[in-house]
Scaffold this motif. Structure first.
Motif, PDB file in Angstrom:
ATOM      1  N   GLY A   1       1.139  -0.871   0.141  1.00  0.00           N
ATOM      2  CA  GLY A   1       0.369  -0.377  -0.284  1.00  0.00           C
ATOM      3  C   GLY A   1       1.110   1.268   0.217  1.00  0.00           C
ATOM      4  O   GLY A   1       0.072   3.024  -0.212  1.00  0.00           O
ATOM      5  N   GLY A   2       1.970   1.105  -0.125  1.00  0.00           N
ATOM      6  CA  GLY A   2       3.339   2.428   0.030  1.00  0.00           C
ATOM      7  C   GLY A   2       4.230   1.586  -0.598  1.00  0.00           C
ATOM      8  O   GLY A   2       4.568   1.055  -1.725  1.00  0.00           O
ATOM      9  N   ARG A   3       5.107   2.087  -0.225  1.00  0.00           N
ATOM     10  CA  ARG A   3       6.640   1.253  -1.069  1.00  0.00           C
ATOM     11  C   ARG A   3       6.337  -0.290  -0.647  1.00  0.00           C
ATOM     12  O   ARG A   3       6.476  -0.666  -0.094  1.00  0.00           O
ATOM     13  CB  ARG A   3       7.519   1.294  -0.030  1.00  0.00           C
ATOM     14  N   ARG A   4       7.171  -1.157  -1.955  1.00  0.00           N
ATOM     15  CA  ARG A   4       7.123  -2.126  -2.066  1.00  0.00           C
ATOM     16  C   ARG A   4       7.853  -2.846  -0.363  1.00  0.00           C
ATOM     17  O   ARG A   4       9.143  -2.091  -0.887  1.00  0.00           O
ATOM     18  CB  ARG A   4       7.668  -2.321  -3.762  1.00  0.00           C
ATOM     19  N   LYS A   5       7.821  -4.037  -0.717  1.00  0.00           N
ATOM     20  CA  LYS A   5       8.607  -4.359   0.182  1.00  0.00           C
ATOM     21  C   LYS A   5       8.914  -5.887  -0.257  1.00  0.00           C
ATOM     22  O   LYS A   5       8.880  -6.785  -1.239  1.00  0.00           O
ATOM     23  CB  LYS A   5       8.165  -4.835   1.250  1.00  0.00           C
ATOM     24  N   THR A   6      10.621  -5.610  -0.283  1.00  0.00           N
ATOM     25  CA  THR A   6      11.187  -7.321  -0.426  1.00  0.00           C
ATOM     26  C   THR A   6      11.416  -7.900   0.584  1.00  0.00           C
ATOM     27  O   THR A   6      11.950  -7.601   0.931  1.00  0.00           O
ATOM     28  CB  THR A   6      12.837  -6.460  -1.427  1.00  0.00           C
TER      29      THR A   6
END
Length: 513
Positions: A495-500
């Protein structure tokens, strides 16, 4: 399942992955090349029982006290005698050497170094006592000279009144004679500026050993801006055959007829790898300074330990101390050395010369191989073995109380030393050349211990503060492990920055690979 689709997606992504979705992973190579076990036969017979005794009592690898002892032995011999490695040529090698013992904190580097330097400290103590006695005598002679000078002034005045200028001049010259101030013999120093070291070398032409408990401080000190001249001095003083002149405001001109420095110290793997990495990239350390530390060992530390509480081997210790004392007072002429130059020197006998020439021929062809895949820094390190074999052969020869040319056994020992040291050099330079491999082993060790849960993010690893897994190392490490199929990443929308997220192969966690 959670009604929020974003949270549900994250939960699904973080769920353990089925084993059948992973292909078989490739094996992770060993973290560094193997290091051979130290062989007591590398040491002169007079040193073997003593070094073995130190290693057993301290509970450290024999490599540590052995390297320290050989470096100290070379510093004692210094410029008293050298060796011509060629049959006829005047190429001269002085047996001062630089050494380093590598190991993580707590592996007994410092105690091993302290024990192996005791003969040198004994010589230093005796020299100090001798100097203090001589200084006391000098003060008495100085008072007598002052009294004689006052009497001479009266004699000069009387002769001058009689216009006997020859007598006046004779009295004046006699009044100028002063007792010579004693010079303290120095064997070692721990922390010194390069200017003060120059003064020590001016007064101690045989040479001085610089002993540092932590070599990284010495290396970083030479890297500082404004210390370029200090670095250049050490580079010059490594060979032990040259001279050096300082011109400094305040100190004036210091002429060092014999700039001969030996070096020994301990260093931890992490700082060593950082330093070498800069050298391999052509950084400030890419000037051959590190390659001059030829006796560099990084032994394996076994898990076995036992409490050894007994008296030192008195006979072995006495034999070692007597050896150092004997080599502190060498009669080069009695040993058959050629004294035609400033530094008396021996040569190899016919058989030893043939062995050395054959070994060196193979070395030179390796150094010139255009197809070699070895890094330039490692090749430069091997190139310094040209002088190391003759140096160690000469030390072995002298320690064995032999007279005449250096023989086959001694040169064979020198070559065996270099074969042993090359394996350790591969470990040292390999760790700096492939930091991602060491980081990969550290990451998997942490995972298997449960210090890090899977899947994980890079940020979670950074927050742990593990030194071997800083941002640069971790990034390269994850790419490396991904290529081996041991980890894989997944991008997750939050929902914000993509998470790796990084997932780990189940076989890795089970320790199957």
């Amino acid at each position: 399942m959670n009604g929020n689709p974003i949270v549900a997606a994250i939960e699904q992504a973080e769920a353990p992955q089925p084993a059948h979705t992973w292909p078989d992973p490739e094996s992770l190579p060993p973290p560094m090349p193997p290091a051979p076990k130290f062989a007591p036969e590398l040491l002169p017979v007079a040193l073997r029982p003593w070094i073995q005794d130190i290693a057993e009592r301290v509970q450290c690898p024999m490599d540590y006290p052995a390297v320290v002892a050989m470096t100290a032995l070379g510093s004692v011999v210094g410029r008293q005698i050298g060796i011509h490695p060629k049959r006829h040529d005047d190429w001269l090698v002085v047996p001062n050497v630089w050494g380093a013992i590598v190991g993580r904190p707590g592996v007994m580097k410092s105690p091993a170094m302290t024990e192996a330097l005791r003969p040198l400290h004994q010589l230093e103590s005796e020299a100090r006592e001798s100097y203090e006695h001589a200084a006391h005598e000098y003060q008495a002679d100085k008072l007598l000279a002052e009294a004689a000078s006052k009497a001479a002034k009266k004699q000069i005045e009387a002769a001058t009144k009689k216009r006997d200028m020859d007598a006046a001049r004779m009295h004046a010259l006699a009044a100028m004679e002063e007792p010579e101030a004693p010079v303290r013999r120095r064997y070692t120093t721990q922390d010194t500026t390069v200017e003060k070291l120059g003064e020590l070398l001016r007064d101690n032409p045989r040479g001085v050993l610089v002993a540092r408990d932590e070599l990284v401080g010495w290396l970083r000190g030479l890297d500082k801006e404004g210390h370029e001249s200090a670095r250049a001095f050490y580079l010059e003083a490594w060979s032990g055959t040259g001279r050096y002149t300082y011109d400094r405001i305040g100190r004036g001109t210091i002429e060092i007829e014999a700039a001969t420095v030996s070096l020994i110290g301990g260093i931890q793997p992490g700082p060593l790898e950082d330093y070498l990495r800069a050298a391999l990239r052509g950084g400030v350390g890419d000037d051959g300074l590190m390659q001059r530390i030829q006796l560099c060992v990084w032994p394996d530390m076994g898990r076995d330990w036992k409490n050894v509480d007994r008296y030192p081997n008195r006979e072995a210790k006495q034999a070692a101390f007597e050896l150092f004392a004997r080599l502190d007072d060498i009669d080069a002429t009695a040993l058959g050395a050629d004294a035609a130059s400033d530094i008396p020197a021996l040569r190899f006998d016919a058989d030893a010369q043939g062995v050395f020439d054959d070994w060196r021929s193979k070395l030179e062809h390796r150094l010139r191989d255009p197809d070699s895949t070895e890094p330039d820094a490692f090749i430069s390190h091997l190139a310094k073995f040209r002088s190391l074999v003759p140096s160690l052969a000469l030390l072995y020869h002298l320690a064995s109380a032999r007279i005449g040319p250096v023989d086959m056994e001694s040169v064979t020992a020198g070559i065996a030393w270099c074969e042993f040291l090359e394996a350790h050099a591969r470990r040292v330079y390999g760790a700096a050349r492939n930091p991602e491999l060491g980081a990969a082993h550290e990451l998997e060790r942490r995972l298997c211990r449960g210090d890090l849960q899977t899947p994980f993010t890079a940020r979670e690893v950074h927050r742990k503060g593990w030194r071997a897994l800083d941002r640069e190392n971790l990034s390269r490490c994850l790419e490396y492990l991904e290529d081996l199929g041991r980890v894989r990443y997944e991008e997750v929308e939050t929902g914000g920055r993509r998470k790796t997220l990084w997932h780990v192969h189940p076989a890795v966690l089970e320790g199957a690979q």
